[in-house]
Design a protein around this motif. Structure first.
Motif, PDB file in Angstrom:
ATOM      1  N   LYS A   5       0.847  -1.197   0.000  1.00  0.00           N
ATOM      2  CA  LYS A   5       0.000   0.000   0.000  1.00  0.00           C
ATOM      3  C   LYS A   5       0.874   1.236   0.000  1.00  0.00           C
ATOM      4  CE  LYS A   5      -4.540  -0.888   1.518  1.00  0.00           C
ATOM      5  NZ  LYS A   5      -5.585  -0.758   2.462  1.00  0.00           N
ATOM      6  N   LEU A   6       0.639   2.117  -0.971  1.00  0.00           N
ATOM      7  CA  LEU A   6       1.444   3.338  -1.066  1.00  0.00           C
ATOM      8  C   LEU A   6       0.562   4.488  -1.507  1.00  0.00           C
ATOM      9  CD1 LEU A   6       4.530   2.076  -3.098  1.00  0.00           C
ATOM     10  CD2 LEU A   6       4.550   2.797  -0.725  1.00  0.00           C
ATOM     11  N   GLU A   7       0.930   5.673  -1.057  1.00  0.00           N
ATOM     12  CA  GLU A   7       0.226   6.852  -1.558  1.00  0.00           C
ATOM     13  C   GLU A   7       0.826   7.226  -2.905  1.00  0.00           C
ATOM     14  OE1 GLU A   7      -0.194  10.670   0.498  1.00  0.00           O
ATOM     15  OE2 GLU A   7      -0.825   9.424   2.214  1.00  0.00           O
ATOM     16  N   VAL A   8       0.008   7.251  -3.932  1.00  0.00           N
ATOM     17  CA  VAL A   8       0.531   7.534  -5.269  1.00  0.00           C
ATOM     18  C   VAL A   8      -0.095   8.818  -5.785  1.00  0.00           C
ATOM     19  CG1 VAL A   8       0.652   6.652  -7.629  1.00  0.00           C
ATOM     20  CG2 VAL A   8       0.839   5.075  -5.719  1.00  0.00           C
ATOM     21  N   SER A   9       0.749   9.718  -6.304  1.00  0.00           N
ATOM     22  CA  SER A   9       0.233  10.992  -6.823  1.00  0.00           C
ATOM     23  C   SER A   9      -0.631  10.742  -8.054  1.00  0.00           C
ATOM     24  CB  SER A   9       1.381  11.920  -7.235  1.00  0.00           C
ATOM     25  OG  SER A   9       2.251  12.081  -6.167  1.00  0.00           O
ATOM     26  N   GLU A  10      -1.673  11.538  -8.178  1.00  0.00           N
ATOM     27  CA  GLU A  10      -2.547  11.400  -9.344  1.00  0.00           C
ATOM     28  C   GLU A  10      -1.826  11.910 -10.588  1.00  0.00           C
ATOM     29  OE1 GLU A  10      -6.910  12.933 -10.483  1.00  0.00           O
ATOM     30  OE2 GLU A  10      -6.520  12.689  -8.336  1.00  0.00           O
TER      31      GLU A  10
END
Ligand code: SF4
Ligand code: SF4
Length: 514
Positions: A5-10
């Motif tokens: 799980k990672l925060e990915v930029s749009e």
């Protein structure tokens, strides 16, 4: 492995240069190599007691050996042209991922110990002692450089951060602070023959399976030989080609091309790996030892030519260094390039009208092409400048009806790294890999939106593996990355071999007897 799980930029249509966020990637560091990964490569198993002294000694050794390293460390004028050119800076915002700042991690120690001003007035010239804190930064940030050389294209002095990062990794290896992923793989090459640790019988089984699959699909017997003494061509290809998707579809394609060319060829269990991770760790000795397997295989199999499969850094080592590392190659046929890239081989056949192709077999795809860094910025292909860009595109266009390039600022010599090159293709660096892929994903998304592209082709095993992992993080499918020779394989119309019908009859008569 499950998706981390990672925060990915749009993804946006334009790349925004991020605000500086100091230390945001300081935690990102690969697993440290254990003694069993270090020692087979000739490095100390663990961090040595007098590591500062040893590291400075090694830096002195490298400065003496590689004039370019000293020039790169001396020449930077802090013009700032490179600061926003690295995909890891664009993807993370960590200022130590700006190429000039990455270089400075080594440069400040170089100045302290190897320049007069740094010895006597360290503060004035930004010189610093080699401390534990500096070593920690080296380990983190020199493993956040994929050695892609994009920054050097924009540097007015041509400073090559990749070479600085290789030197830093070599120093760390020599004090017992190596990276597990690379060193474990190199040890596997020495022990078994390839990065994946596939023994000879497993390779033979895979190749027999491929022969059966191709025969079932096409009714034509295409051979995938291994260890055939006296074959004309030795094919050296990344071990991922033997089983991973979409790599193996490329291997199927190479076999079909050789079949149509009417040449005899072979793989080798001794040189069952094109990759040379010795380059990633900056170790000339290990690069040489890995390369010598190819020489040994070529001599043992009595081949006349060497052709490399789709592998980016392997092609760089082959094209740029193979002669120095493992030459002379005077026993090979000088009428052919030594070595030759499979794309060049296929393109020559296409240009000479020797391949019968049905482009419509790829009509379910609209293609673009990802230039792999080591091919684009560290090698060439074919007899003319720019061949490394033009030849793979010529092959794709010969076998596909629908092709569109991505934004010109992101292709050819300005291509963005996939985010997993340079020895970083390991799950312990997944956050870095996903964030580093952001610029390439942006360009790909744009060409998908604007031109209806459905698939991206590549000629590098690392790029293909990296994209299968990171595409889903950006809302795309892992199947959207394909091998160039997979496209060739789809389009090629095979000529039946003389014994194809005969064998089928034989099979039938055996059935009758049963
Ligand atoms: S070589 Fe590539 S990864 Fe390394 S600093 Fe330059 S642009 Fe970044
Ligand atoms: S572009 Fe070259 S000279 Fe300018 S800051 Fe970067 S490394 Fe230094």
């Amino acid at each position: 492995m499950a998706k981390v799980k990672l925060e990915v930029s749009e993804l946006q249509p334009y790349l925004e240069i991020p605000a500086v966020t100091p230390g945001v990637m300081a935690h990102s560091r690969p697993f440290v190599a254990k003694p069993e990964h270090q020692e087979p490569l000739g490095f100390p198993g663990v961090l040595v007691d007098n590591w500062q002294e040893k590291a400075i000694d090694k830096m002195g050794d490298l400065l003496g050996r590689y004039r370019s390293l000293r020039v790169y460390l001396d020449a930077c004028v802090k013009c700032g042209s490179c600061t926003d050119k690295c995909h890891y800076y664009i993807g993370t915002g960590d200022p130590k991922n700006m190429p000039v700042a990455r270089q400075d991690l080594l440069r400040k120690v170089y100045r302290r110990y190897f320049t007069l001003a740094g010895k006597y007035f360290p503060k004035l010239v930004g010189a610093e002692d080699l401390t534990q804190e500096v070593l920690d930064d080296w380990y983190s940030y020199f493993h956040q450089c994929s050695q892609c050389r994009r920054c050097s294209v924009f540097c007015p002095y041509g400073i090559d951060t990749a070479e600085i990062s290789m030197a830093a990794r070599e120093i760390m290896d020599h004090i017992g602070m190596g990276q597990k992923y690379c060193n474990e793989i190199i040890a596997k090459v020495y022990k078994i023959g390839n990065n994946l640790g596939l023994p000879g019988p497993a390779l033979r089984d895979t190749l027999e399976g491929l022969e059966e699959d191709v025969f079932d699909d096409t009714g034509v017997k295409v051979r995938y030989p291994i260890d055939q003494v006296g074959a004309d061509i030795l094919l050296v290809t990344p071990s991922a080609d033997f089983f991973a998707e979409p790599h193996v579809d490329g291997l199927v394609g190479y076999g079909k091309v050789f079949h149509e060319a009417g040449v005899s060829w072979t793989l080798s269990t001794i040189a069952s790996e094109a990759a040379n991770f010795g380059m990633f760790i900056g170790s000339y000795e290990n690069m040489r030892r890995i390369s010598l397997r190819i020489r040994e295989a070529a001599i043992a199999l009595k081949v006349k030519r060497i052709v490399f499969g789709e592998c980016g850094h392997a092609w760089r080592v082959a094209y740029s260094f193979l002669n120095t590392l493992a030459g002379p190659w005077d026993f090979l046929d000088p009428s052919y390039p030594i070595p030759q890239h499979i794309c060049e081989f296929t393109n020559d056949l296409i240009q000479n009208g020797k391949l019968n192709l049905d482009k419509s077999q790829n009509d379910d795809m609209v293609l673009t092409f990802h230039d792999s860094c080591n091919v684009a910025r560290a090698s060439r292909m074919g007899p003319t400048p720019g061949g490394q860009f033009d030849i793979p595109r010529a092959v794709i266009k010969a076998v596909c009806n629908h092709f569109h390039d991505m934004d010109e600022e992101t292709i050819r010599e300005r291509t963005f790294c996939c985010g997993g090159g340079g020895g970083l293709l390991t799950d312990d660096l997944m956050e870095l890999r996903v964030k580093g892929a952001f610029p390439r994903m942006t360009a790909l998304n744009n060409v998908i939106q604007e031109k209806g592209v459905t698939h991206m082709a590549a000629i590098c095993a690392i790029c293909k593996s990296q994209f299968t992992k990171v595409l889903p993080y950006y809302g795309m499918e892992m199947e959207q990355i394909v091998s160039v020779h997979q496209l060739v394989s789809n389009a090629i119309i095979l000529t039946p071999g003389e014994d194809d019908d005969l064998d089928e009859d034989d099979d039938e008569s055996e059935d009758d007897e049963d």
